[in-house]
Scaffold this active site. Structure first.
Site, PDB file in Angstrom:
ATOM      1  N   GLY A  69       0.975  -1.199  -0.120  1.00  0.00           N
ATOM      2  CA  GLY A  69      -0.013   0.018  -0.029  1.00  0.00           C
ATOM      3  C   GLY A  69       0.958   1.087  -0.130  1.00  0.00           C
ATOM      4  N   GLY A  71       0.424   5.582   0.746  1.00  0.00           N
ATOM      5  CA  GLY A  71      -0.440   6.652   1.328  1.00  0.00           C
ATOM      6  C   GLY A  71       0.331   8.068   1.120  1.00  0.00           C
ATOM      7  N   LYS A  91       5.431  -0.769   7.762  1.00  0.00           N
ATOM      8  CA  LYS A  91       5.248   0.491   7.402  1.00  0.00           C
ATOM      9  C   LYS A  91       6.086   1.481   7.338  1.00  0.00           C
ATOM     10  CE  LYS A  91       1.561   3.922   8.011  1.00  0.00           C
ATOM     11  NZ  LYS A  91       0.254   4.273   8.406  1.00  0.00           N
ATOM     12  N   ASP A 183     -11.029   7.652  11.840  1.00  0.00           N
ATOM     13  CA  ASP A 183     -10.820   7.621  10.383  1.00  0.00           C
ATOM     14  C   ASP A 183     -11.214   6.503   9.533  1.00  0.00           C
ATOM     15  OD1 ASP A 183      -9.574   8.875   8.137  1.00  0.00           O
ATOM     16  OD2 ASP A 183      -7.433   7.784   8.536  1.00  0.00           O
TER      17      ASP A 183
END
EC number: 2.7.11.1
Length: 362
Positions: A69, A71, A91, A183
């Site tokens: 992913g 972001g 991450k 969120d």
């Protein structure tokens, strides 16, 4: 999907009387104290984690397999431990856009939540490299929920109910720790299998202790609760509470069932879809439902009316969906088409919809 922009700060308990008022959504002194205890626990964990960061370059310990992913503030990689071969998600947040405190905060929120079946498990390994901060979690390999939601269709009803139940359980767990997630959206829900049987909540960068004062500084999105769009009850902002997550869960359930957003912004003066919803909700008459609500069942109407109550202290908690699991959330085949025909023949509602334009799709 743009994220919510906000400014937040801790709140002193003495600024709000027990019981709160309409603008505070009934936030009590006890609830604020729970939030303060959560904030203090996080500060202690951050101080300890800062002393135990592993100082190394990521590639010395882990081999990158593929991206999972990307972001605005970082990326997530599937990696394997070079010695043990263990697959992990890493991450990575660049120092150019992430402070040490910001990194430690997100890292420690994940750790503080422990193990929950619908929350990505964080491992207690934080890494500081020359240009980035990183932490490790369990890998979830099938992407995020937004890729499974077919625009203008949604998910099959069983999958929608499974996702909603698991996310409600995850949010209840977060709230029990004195925190508000803040969120919830499909991009932050990871899918564990191709059939979308299991999902996990991730990304805790916006999570804050209950009672934190929040001021919205950017435009609202569909998941933004209306009380955040109103002038704050205190000069410093609105004390946040779990009802913010209940609102976002209601919007997400609607998206899962229909493939549409119910509105672009929860503002009566700018969004006729939101205005129509409030009129319909206040009437209590299911037969007057606006499009595309006509595809939902009476049970779904009741569920979403409770989660999407514009008054935060009247809003149902996320756990209220338990009473609706196993009931139909969509009209039976043919019923939605019949109701749509009735609405078109009525003319008044159909004319309104034509004047407003197309419902926003997910």
């Amino acid at each position: 999907m743009p994220g919510k922009q906000s400014e937040d700060k801790p709140m002193e308990v003495s600024t709000v009387e027990d019981g709160g008022d309409e603008g505070l959504g009934g936030l009590t002194v006890e609830e604020l104290q729970q939030g303060q205890e959560a904030a203090l626990a996080l500060e202690d964990m951050m101080a300890l984690s800062a002393q135990t960061l592993v100082q190394t370059e990521v590639e010395e310990l882990y081999e990158e397999v593929r991206p999972l992913g990307q972001g605005r503030f970082g990326r997530v990689l599937l990696v394997t431990h070079r010695q043990k071969g263990t697959p992990l998600a890493l991450k990575q947040l660049p120092k150019q856009s992430t402070s040490l405190r910001g990194f430690l905060y997100e890292f420690c929120v994940g750790l503080s939540l422990g193990t929950h079946s619908a929350i990505v498990t964080a491992y207690g390994i934080g890494i500081e490299s020359a240009n980035s901060y990183s932490f490790l979690t369990e890998p979830v390999l099938h992407g995020d929920l937004i890729t499974f939601i077919q625009p203008k269709v949604g998910l099959p009803q069983p999958a929608a109910q499974r996702c909603a139940a698991q996310l409600a359980s995850a949010l209840e767990h977060i709230h029990s720790h004195g925190l508000v997630y803040r969120d919830l959206k499909p991009e932050n829900v990871l899918v564990c299998d191709p059939a979308c049987q299991r999902v996990k909540l991730t990304d805790f960068g916006h999570t804050r202790p209950r009672g934190t004062l929040l001021r919205l500084t950017g435009p609202p999105i569909p998941y933004t609760a209306p009380e955040l769009c109103a002038p704050p009850p205190l000069p410093e902002g609105l004390p946040i509470q779990p009802s913010l997550d209940a609102w976002a869960l209601g919007v997400l359930i609607f998206c899962l069932l229909t493939g549409y957003f119910p509105w672009d912004q929860p503002l009566v003066e700018v969004d006729p879809f939101f205005e129509d919803f409030l009129i319909w909700q206040a009437s209590g008459q299911p037969q007057d439902r606006p499009q595309p609500w006509y595809s939902l069942s009476p049970a779904a109407d009741t569920l979403l009316w409770g989660l999407l109550d514009p008054h935060p202290r009247k809003r149902n908690p996320v756990g209220s969906i338990k009473s609706y699991l196993g009931q139909p959330w969509k009209q039976r085949e043919g019923e939605a088409e019949e109701l749509a025909t009735e609405l078109r023949e009525d003319g008044w509602r159909g004319g309104q919809e034509a004047a407003k334009g197309e419902q926003p799709a997910c």
